[in-house]
Design a protein around this motif. Structure first.
Motif, PDB file in Angstrom:
ATOM      1  N   GLY A  62     -19.959  50.526 -20.757  1.00 15.74           N
ATOM      2  CA  GLY A  62     -20.440  51.046 -19.471  1.00 15.74           C
ATOM      3  C   GLY A  62     -20.696  52.542 -19.480  1.00 15.74           C
ATOM      4  O   GLY A  62     -20.848  53.154 -18.423  1.00 15.74           O
ATOM      5  N   THR A  63     -20.735  53.159 -20.672  1.00 15.49           N
ATOM      6  CA  THR A  63     -20.880  54.614 -20.745  1.00 15.49           C
ATOM      7  C   THR A  63     -22.226  55.091 -20.213  1.00 15.49           C
ATOM      8  O   THR A  63     -22.287  55.941 -19.324  1.00 15.49           O
ATOM      9  CB  THR A  63     -20.744  55.083 -22.216  1.00 15.49           C
ATOM     10  OG1 THR A  63     -19.509  54.591 -22.715  1.00 15.49           O
ATOM     11  CG2 THR A  63     -20.797  56.597 -22.318  1.00 15.49           C
ATOM     12  N   ASP A  64     -23.282  54.526 -20.787  1.00 13.47           N
ATOM     13  CA  ASP A  64     -24.607  55.053 -20.442  1.00 13.47           C
ATOM     14  C   ASP A  64     -25.138  54.338 -19.207  1.00 13.47           C
ATOM     15  O   ASP A  64     -25.966  53.448 -19.288  1.00 13.47           O
ATOM     16  CB  ASP A  64     -25.556  54.873 -21.637  1.00 13.47           C
ATOM     17  CG  ASP A  64     -26.670  55.894 -21.576  1.00 13.47           C
ATOM     18  OD1 ASP A  64     -26.961  56.388 -20.471  1.00 13.47           O
ATOM     19  OD2 ASP A  64     -27.241  56.202 -22.629  1.00 13.47           O
ATOM     20  N   HIS A  83     -26.873  48.056 -31.554  1.00 18.54           N
ATOM     21  CA  HIS A  83     -27.124  47.629 -30.170  1.00 18.54           C
ATOM     22  C   HIS A  83     -27.611  48.785 -29.296  1.00 18.54           C
ATOM     23  O   HIS A  83     -28.583  48.636 -28.564  1.00 18.54           O
ATOM     24  CB  HIS A  83     -25.827  47.025 -29.598  1.00 18.54           C
ATOM     25  CG  HIS A  83     -25.931  46.567 -28.183  1.00 18.54           C
ATOM     26  ND1 HIS A  83     -26.645  45.452 -27.803  1.00 18.54           N
ATOM     27  CD2 HIS A  83     -25.402  47.079 -27.039  1.00 18.54           C
ATOM     28  CE1 HIS A  83     -26.542  45.287 -26.492  1.00 18.54           C
ATOM     29  NE2 HIS A  83     -25.800  46.264 -26.001  1.00 18.54           N
ATOM     30  N   ARG A 102     -25.137  48.675 -15.141  1.00 23.51           N
ATOM     31  CA  ARG A 102     -24.336  47.565 -15.701  1.00 23.51           C
ATOM     32  C   ARG A 102     -22.918  47.631 -15.151  1.00 23.51           C
ATOM     33  O   ARG A 102     -22.328  48.701 -15.100  1.00 23.51           O
ATOM     34  CB  ARG A 102     -24.286  47.658 -17.235  1.00 23.51           C
ATOM     35  CG  ARG A 102     -25.616  47.394 -17.903  1.00 23.51           C
ATOM     36  CD  ARG A 102     -25.579  47.722 -19.376  1.00 23.51           C
ATOM     37  NE  ARG A 102     -25.511  49.158 -19.608  1.00 23.51           N
ATOM     38  CZ  ARG A 102     -24.662  49.760 -20.451  1.00 23.51           C
ATOM     39  NH1 ARG A 102     -23.807  49.051 -21.162  1.00 23.51           N
ATOM     40  NH2 ARG A 102     -24.662  51.064 -20.594  1.00 23.51           N
TER      41      ARG A 102
HETATM   42  C1  HEM Z   1     -21.722  40.533 -24.878  1.00 22.19           C
HETATM   43  C2  HEM Z   1     -22.819  41.235 -24.811  1.00 22.19           C
HETATM   44  C3  HEM Z   1     -22.861  42.738 -24.839  1.00 22.19           C
HETATM   45  C4  HEM Z   1     -21.929  43.621 -25.268  1.00 22.19           C
HETATM   46  C5  HEM Z   1     -20.558  43.321 -25.850  1.00 22.19           C
HETATM   47  C6  HEM Z   1     -22.462  44.938 -25.045  1.00 22.19           C
HETATM   48  C7  HEM Z   1     -21.807  46.124 -25.374  1.00 22.19           C
HETATM   49  C8  HEM Z   1     -22.330  47.382 -25.200  1.00 22.19           C
HETATM   50  C9  HEM Z   1     -21.647  48.597 -25.534  1.00 22.19           C
HETATM   51  C10 HEM Z   1     -20.255  48.686 -26.106  1.00 22.19           C
HETATM   52  C11 HEM Z   1     -22.470  49.620 -25.241  1.00 22.19           C
HETATM   53  C12 HEM Z   1     -22.189  51.117 -25.469  1.00 22.19           C
HETATM   54  C13 HEM Z   1     -21.506  51.784 -24.319  1.00 22.19           C
HETATM   55  C14 HEM Z   1     -22.317  51.830 -23.071  1.00 22.19           C
HETATM   56  O1  HEM Z   1     -23.252  52.629 -22.919  1.00 22.19           O
HETATM   57  O2  HEM Z   1     -22.011  51.015 -22.211  1.00 22.19           O
HETATM   58  C15 HEM Z   1     -23.668  49.058 -24.695  1.00 22.19           C
HETATM   59  C16 HEM Z   1     -24.745  49.778 -24.254  1.00 22.19           C
HETATM   60  C17 HEM Z   1     -25.839  49.239 -23.666  1.00 22.19           C
HETATM   61  N1  HEM Z   1     -26.120  47.911 -23.533  1.00 22.19           N
HETATM   62 FE1  HEM Z   1     -24.964  46.373 -24.092  1.00 22.19          FE
HETATM   63  N2  HEM Z   1     -23.712  44.832 -24.504  1.00 22.19           N
HETATM   64  C18 HEM Z   1     -23.987  43.500 -24.346  1.00 22.19           C
HETATM   65  C19 HEM Z   1     -25.144  42.949 -23.838  1.00 22.19           C
HETATM   66  C20 HEM Z   1     -26.203  43.677 -23.374  1.00 22.19           C
HETATM   67  C21 HEM Z   1     -27.417  43.115 -22.833  1.00 22.19           C
HETATM   68  C22 HEM Z   1     -27.708  41.632 -22.680  1.00 22.19           C
HETATM   69  C23 HEM Z   1     -28.200  44.172 -22.482  1.00 22.19           C
HETATM   70  C24 HEM Z   1     -29.574  44.181 -21.858  1.00 22.19           C
HETATM   71  C25 HEM Z   1     -30.465  43.281 -21.934  1.00 22.19           C
HETATM   72  C26 HEM Z   1     -27.493  45.379 -22.792  1.00 22.19           C
HETATM   73  C27 HEM Z   1     -27.954  46.645 -22.551  1.00 22.19           C
HETATM   74  C28 HEM Z   1     -27.303  47.801 -22.863  1.00 22.19           C
HETATM   75  C29 HEM Z   1     -27.807  49.112 -22.543  1.00 22.19           C
HETATM   76  C30 HEM Z   1     -29.083  49.439 -21.776  1.00 22.19           C
HETATM   77  C31 HEM Z   1     -26.895  50.033 -23.066  1.00 22.19           C
HETATM   78  C32 HEM Z   1     -27.000  51.548 -23.022  1.00 22.19           C
HETATM   79  C33 HEM Z   1     -27.816  52.014 -24.192  1.00 22.19           C
HETATM   80  C34 HEM Z   1     -27.964  53.524 -24.211  1.00 22.19           C
HETATM   81  O3  HEM Z   1     -27.021  54.206 -24.631  1.00 22.19           O
HETATM   82  O4  HEM Z   1     -29.018  54.018 -23.800  1.00 22.19           O
HETATM   83  N3  HEM Z   1     -26.295  45.047 -23.342  1.00 22.19           N
HETATM   84  N4  HEM Z   1     -23.566  47.682 -24.684  1.00 22.19           N
END
Ligand code: HEM
Length: 402
Positions: free
Chosen positions: A222-224, A313, A328
């Motif tokens: 949830g950082t960004d 990711h 998010r």
């Molecule tokens: C179980 C599935 C997922 C896990 C465990 C996960 C985990 C994470 C983690 C650890 C981060 C980095 C910290 C943060 O910024 O929150 C991140 C960033 C992000 N995630 Fe996911 N995520 C998942 C699914 C998704 C999906 C389905 C999407 C969108 C379709 C998504 C979109 C993003 C976005 C937009 C970021 C920020 C990227 C940035 O730094 O610009 N995530 N996610």
């Protein structure tokens, strides 16, 4: 050796009980005596905190995670028409006003379970399927439509779709359970339950305010995200055009994403960090120190390799234009463990935004093409909801829709 006699034990017990009562004079929670003033303060602090129900937006979105959540999807009965929807929304509005204030609903079957507000929020939304059923196509915003199919999808009916969403969250599980049961009881004349999905985050006080939670893969999650109360949040999340009922509302994409933790846990720390593109200890982007440092997608190491790999990711998910962002607010879920030790766990992953076609879908498509994380995650439920604007005192939920 200590010589315990029954008499001595009882005498000691009554003496210490007396001391406890003395220490917490008059301290009763839910009819039970508790041990000390400090404990009373801690317990009542969680129960007493409340979230405002009335306002231009519904509650339950622009606020820090509560500890427990339940997403309830309902399907309207064949004979539920627009006037029935009005009656239902009137009932729900009254229920929500009372429950968010920590009070029982009218004719509550279990008033003793309304222990306090416990930051209870109830957010009501409507699925695309509802509009056709009620002949309300003219009121369906363009931004509220079914999602396209994605290659990663392994969707199951029992976690997908629905006409009406009640998203209920609270910091106490009994308060939450009572609220959900009350709201469902008052809904059954109009609809039946299609599915419920329960989730959780950390207990209150465990993670300092403003610090992100961890998901069950161990990552800071949830950082960004846009910050509460900013123009950035408003511009990305709250709708300001289209049918009146959605202005001040938002579109929620809810995905149930299962995690394969047994295989994930076989990876070493470096591999886990490369898959996500951030450090596990504090969530900092690879190559940086602190959680909120910006991603440097161009950085290369001494071997000329990208510090945040192409498959990471966060690289795949980071926006390629300023529109491709959303809010998010994911909760963890865990519903059991198979005989072989495989846990049934994952995220109730949520994206709140003005328009998924411009915000969520392009990002999901990029992840669908290539995101190493999807080797250990798979979406098994999916739904989209138009969240109506907030309710002014004296008004009824979604009164300009039905
Ligand atoms: C179980 C599935 C997922 C896990 C465990 C996960 C985990 C994470 C983690 C650890 C981060 C980095 C910290 C943060 O910024 O929150 C991140 C960033 C992000 N995630 Fe996911 N995520 C998942 C699914 C998704 C999906 C389905 C999407 C969108 C379709 C998504 C979109 C993003 C976005 C937009 C970021 C920020 C990227 C940035 O730094 O610009 N995530 N996610």
């Amino acid at each position: 050796m200590t010589n315990f006699t029954r008499r001595g034990f009882l005498a000691g017990a009554s003496a210490s009980a007396g001391a406890l009562v003395g220490a917490s004079a008059g301290a009763l929670i839910a009819g039970q005596q508790v041990a000390s003033a400090a404990e009373v303060a801690a317990q009542t602090a969680v129960l007493k905190r409340s979230e405002k129900f009335h306002g231009s937006h519904q509650n339950g979105i622009e606020l820090e995670l509560q500890t427990f959540t339940n997403f309830v999807s309902l399907e309207i009965h064949a004979d539920t028409d627009r006037s029935a929807m009005q009656r239902w929304m009137k009932l729900l509005t009254d229920d929500i006003e009372r429950l968010t204030a920590g009070e029982p609903i009218l004719a509550d079957a279990q008033p003793q379970l309304a222990l306090g507000p416990a930051r209870l929020t109830v957010t009501v939304g409507f699925g695309p399927s509802l509009f056709k059923k009620l002949g309300l196509e003219a009121q369906q915003p363009e931004s509220l439509s079914e999602l396209p199919a994605f290659k990663v999808d392994a969707l199951r009916e029992e976690f997908s779709g629905g006409d009406v969403l009640l998203h209920v969250s609270a910091d106490d599980p009994i308060v939450l359970s009572h609220a959900v049961r009350s709201l469902i009881s008052d809904s059954l004349a109009f609809a039946s339950v299609r599915w419920t999905q329960q989730g959780f985050s950390n207990a209150q006080g465990v993670v300092p305010s403003g610090v992100r939670q961890r998901n069950l893969m161990g990552q800071v999650d949830g950082t960004d995200n846009p910050q509460f109360g900013t123009d950035d949040f408003k511009n990305l999340v709250w709708i300001d055009e289209g049918p009146e009922w959605i202005r001040g509302g938002t579109i929620l994409v809810l995905r149930r994403i299962a995690m394969q933790l047994n295989t994930w846990d076989k990876l070493g720390r470096t591999d886990k960090e490369q898959v996500i593109g951030r450090r596990l200890d504090n969530g900092a982007p690879l190559g940086q120190k602190n959680e909120t440092d910006p991603l440097d997608l161009n950085a290369v190491d001494e071997r000329g390799l990208k510090v945040i790999p192409n498959f990471a990711h966060v690289r795949r998910a980071s926006p390629t234009n300023p529109k491709e962002r959303f809010f998010r607010r994911p909760f963890n879920y865990e519903v059991g463990t198979a005989a072989d030790g495989t846990p049934d766990v994952g995220l109730l992953w949520t994206a709140y935004q003005k328009n998924p076609a411009e915000q969520y879908i392009p990002v999901q498509k990029r992840l669908d093409d290539f995101d190493l994380l999807s080797k250990w995650t798979s979406p098994i439920g999916s739904s989209v909801w138009g969240i109506a604007h907030g309710v002014k005192k004296g008004n009824v939920l979604a009164d300009d829709l039905f």
